[in-house]
Design a protein around this motif. Structure first.
Motif, mmCIF file in Angstrom:
data_model
loop_
_atom_site.group_PDB
_atom_site.id
_atom_site.type_symbol
_atom_site.label_atom_id
_atom_site.label_comp_id
_atom_site.label_asym_id
_atom_site.label_seq_id
_atom_site.Cartn_x
_atom_site.Cartn_y
_atom_site.Cartn_z
ATOM 1 N N VAL A 14 0.843 -1.205 0.000
ATOM 2 C CA VAL A 14 0.000 0.000 0.000
ATOM 3 C C VAL A 14 0.873 1.248 0.000
ATOM 4 O O VAL A 14 0.582 2.226 -0.700
ATOM 5 N N LEU A 15 1.938 1.236 0.783
ATOM 6 C CA LEU A 15 2.824 2.405 0.833
ATOM 7 C C LEU A 15 3.451 2.697 -0.523
ATOM 8 O O LEU A 15 3.525 3.852 -0.940
ATOM 9 N N VAL A 16 3.890 1.657 -1.206
ATOM 10 C CA VAL A 16 4.516 1.867 -2.521
ATOM 11 C C VAL A 16 3.470 2.321 -3.538
ATOM 12 O O VAL A 16 3.727 3.214 -4.345
ATOM 13 N N ARG A 17 2.294 1.737 -3.468
ATOM 14 C CA ARG A 17 1.237 2.089 -4.419
ATOM 15 C C ARG A 17 0.755 3.527 -4.234
ATOM 16 O O ARG A 17 0.385 4.193 -5.204
ATOM 17 N N THR A 18 0.758 4.029 -3.016
ATOM 18 C CA THR A 18 0.256 5.375 -2.739
ATOM 19 C C THR A 18 1.385 6.343 -2.409
ATOM 20 O O THR A 18 1.151 7.335 -1.693
ATOM 21 N N LEU A 19 2.563 6.098 -2.918
ATOM 22 C CA LEU A 19 3.734 6.895 -2.558
ATOM 23 C C LEU A 19 3.533 8.378 -2.859
ATOM 24 O O LEU A 19 3.926 9.236 -2.073
ATOM 25 N N PHE A 20 2.910 8.708 -3.974
ATOM 26 C CA PHE A 20 2.734 10.109 -4.356
ATOM 27 C C PHE A 20 1.327 10.628 -4.072
ATOM 28 O O PHE A 20 0.955 11.694 -4.548
ATOM 29 N N ALA A 21 0.554 9.900 -3.292
ATOM 30 C CA ALA A 21 -0.793 10.347 -2.942
ATOM 31 C C ALA A 21 -0.709 11.452 -1.889
ATOM 32 O O ALA A 21 0.262 11.538 -1.140
ATOM 33 N N PRO A 22 -1.713 12.305 -1.825
ATOM 34 C CA PRO A 22 -1.693 13.376 -0.814
ATOM 35 C C PRO A 22 -1.728 12.797 0.597
ATOM 36 O O PRO A 22 -2.334 11.757 0.837
ATOM 37 N N TRP A 23 -1.105 13.490 1.509
ATOM 38 C CA TRP A 23 -1.084 13.041 2.894
ATOM 39 C C TRP A 23 -2.479 13.165 3.502
ATOM 40 O O TRP A 23 -3.095 14.225 3.441
ATOM 41 N N LYS A 24 -2.977 12.086 4.054
ATOM 42 C CA LYS A 24 -4.300 12.012 4.690
ATOM 43 C C LYS A 24 -5.406 12.508 3.754
ATOM 44 O O LYS A 24 -6.382 13.111 4.194
ATOM 45 N N ARG A 25 -5.214 12.311 2.462
ATOM 46 C CA ARG A 25 -6.182 12.718 1.431
ATOM 47 C C ARG A 25 -6.542 14.202 1.520
ATOM 48 O O ARG A 25 -7.663 14.610 1.231
ATOM 49 N N ASP A 26 -5.586 14.976 1.960
ATOM 50 C CA ASP A 26 -5.795 16.427 2.111
ATOM 51 C C ASP A 26 -5.554 17.095 0.760
ATOM 52 O O ASP A 26 -4.437 17.484 0.425
ATOM 53 N N ASN B 293 -13.222 26.108 -11.188
ATOM 54 C CA ASN B 293 -14.056 27.315 -11.113
ATOM 55 C C ASN B 293 -13.613 28.285 -10.027
ATOM 56 O O ASN B 293 -14.433 28.822 -9.293
ATOM 57 N N LEU B 294 -12.328 28.515 -9.935
ATOM 58 C CA LEU B 294 -11.796 29.466 -8.964
ATOM 59 C C LEU B 294 -11.020 30.554 -9.698
ATOM 60 O O LEU B 294 -10.527 30.335 -10.800
ATOM 61 N N PRO B 295 -10.878 31.713 -9.073
ATOM 62 C CA PRO B 295 -9.998 32.729 -9.656
ATOM 63 C C PRO B 295 -8.557 32.211 -9.694
ATOM 64 O O PRO B 295 -8.170 31.322 -8.945
ATOM 65 N N MET B 296 -7.770 32.792 -10.568
ATOM 66 C CA MET B 296 -6.419 32.307 -10.824
ATOM 67 C C MET B 296 -5.545 32.311 -9.562
ATOM 68 O O MET B 296 -4.788 31.375 -9.348
ATOM 69 N N ASP B 297 -5.632 33.353 -8.728
ATOM 70 C CA ASP B 297 -4.777 33.408 -7.537
ATOM 71 C C ASP B 297 -5.141 32.313 -6.526
ATOM 72 O O ASP B 297 -4.268 31.665 -5.948
ATOM 73 N N LEU B 298 -6.447 32.039 -6.343
ATOM 74 C CA LEU B 298 -6.859 30.956 -5.443
ATOM 75 C C LEU B 298 -6.515 29.586 -6.030
ATOM 76 O O LEU B 298 -6.142 28.663 -5.298
ATOM 77 N N MET B 299 -6.630 29.464 -7.349
ATOM 78 C CA MET B 299 -6.284 28.207 -7.998
ATOM 79 C C MET B 299 -4.799 27.898 -7.796
ATOM 80 O O MET B 299 -4.427 26.761 -7.491
ATOM 81 N N ARG C 265 -2.865 29.050 -5.356
ATOM 82 C CA ARG C 265 -2.639 28.788 -3.933
ATOM 83 C C ARG C 265 -3.047 27.350 -3.586
ATOM 84 O O ARG C 265 -2.348 26.641 -2.866
ATOM 85 N N ARG C 266 -4.190 26.901 -4.102
ATOM 86 C CA ARG C 266 -4.633 25.524 -3.842
ATOM 87 C C ARG C 266 -3.725 24.510 -4.526
ATOM 88 O O ARG C 266 -3.497 23.425 -3.995
ATOM 89 N N ASN D 280 -1.903 21.586 -2.544
ATOM 90 C CA ASN D 280 -1.981 20.186 -2.965
ATOM 91 C C ASN D 280 -0.584 19.601 -3.185
ATOM 92 O O ASN D 280 -0.318 18.448 -2.838
ATOM 93 N N LEU D 281 0.299 20.403 -3.752
ATOM 94 C CA LEU D 281 1.669 19.958 -3.981
ATOM 95 C C LEU D 281 2.388 19.700 -2.657
ATOM 96 O O LEU D 281 3.089 18.685 -2.505
ATOM 97 N N VAL D 282 2.202 20.577 -1.689
ATOM 98 C CA VAL D 282 2.809 20.396 -0.367
ATOM 99 C C VAL D 282 2.241 19.145 0.305
ATOM 100 O O VAL D 282 2.977 18.365 0.930
ATOM 101 N N SER D 283 0.952 18.913 0.179
ATOM 102 C CA SER D 283 0.331 17.726 0.764
ATOM 103 C C SER D 283 0.918 16.450 0.165
ATOM 104 O O SER D 283 1.200 15.480 0.872
ATOM 105 N N ARG D 284 1.132 16.453 -1.146
ATOM 106 C CA ARG D 284 1.747 15.286 -1.796
ATOM 107 C C ARG D 284 3.207 15.125 -1.368
ATOM 108 O O ARG D 284 3.682 14.005 -1.191
ATOM 109 N N LEU D 285 3.910 16.225 -1.190
ATOM 110 C CA LEU D 285 5.301 16.167 -0.752
ATOM 111 C C LEU D 285 5.413 15.611 0.669
ATOM 112 O O LEU D 285 6.276 14.773 0.947
#
Length: 132
Positions: free
Chosen positions: A48-60, A66-72, A74-75, A79-84
């Motif tokens: 499971v760990l190997v299969r989900t290696l690049f998955a977001p932490w705690k599915r966060d 449909n968001l403005p560019m600055d919020l998009m 930021r999110r 998301n990138l930090v959560s995956r890291l």
């Protein structure tokens, strides 16, 4: 092996002690080593760990549609930090699991070697005690 004491005692009394000591018991120790190594794999859920290696932490993860560019942006960074974070924690867990598996495997091989050499060591100790 403790449950097999009656069979072991019967072998000792029937003269099959050497066969049991040098052939049968090392084979059982090897099976036990492989079983414990497999249990460590299951305990740490390595597949499971190997299969989900690049998955977001705690599915966060946050949706960016449909968001403005600055919020998009930021999110996207969130998301990138959560995956890291997920990658770092899962990688550390995998390294610890591999270390535990290696320690179990090396310990099992060491046990088999010590088991096989114990009669020679006992004879050497007795011989050294008589000579001195």
């Amino acid at each position: 092996v403790l449950l097999d004491f009656g069979v072991t005692l019967r072998r000792i009394l029937s003269g099959n002690f050497i066969t049991w000591w040098l052939k049968d018991e090392p084979r059982e120790l090897w099976k036990t080593t492989l079983l414990l190594t497999g249990k460590i794999t299951v305990f740490f859920s390595l597949s499971v760990l190997v299969r989900t290696l690049f998955a977001p932490w705690k599915r966060d993860i946050q949706r960016t549609s449909n968001l403005p560019m600055d919020l998009m942006f930021r999110r996207f960074i969130d998301n990138l930090v959560s995956r890291l974070v997920g990658l770092i924690i899962r990688s550390m867990t995998i390294i610890i699991a591999l270390g535990a598996m290696a320690a179990c495997f090396i310990g099992g091989i060491g046990t088999i070697l010590l088991w096989s050499l114990a009669p020679a060591v006992a004879a050497l100790v007795i011989w050294l005690g008589v000579v001195r």
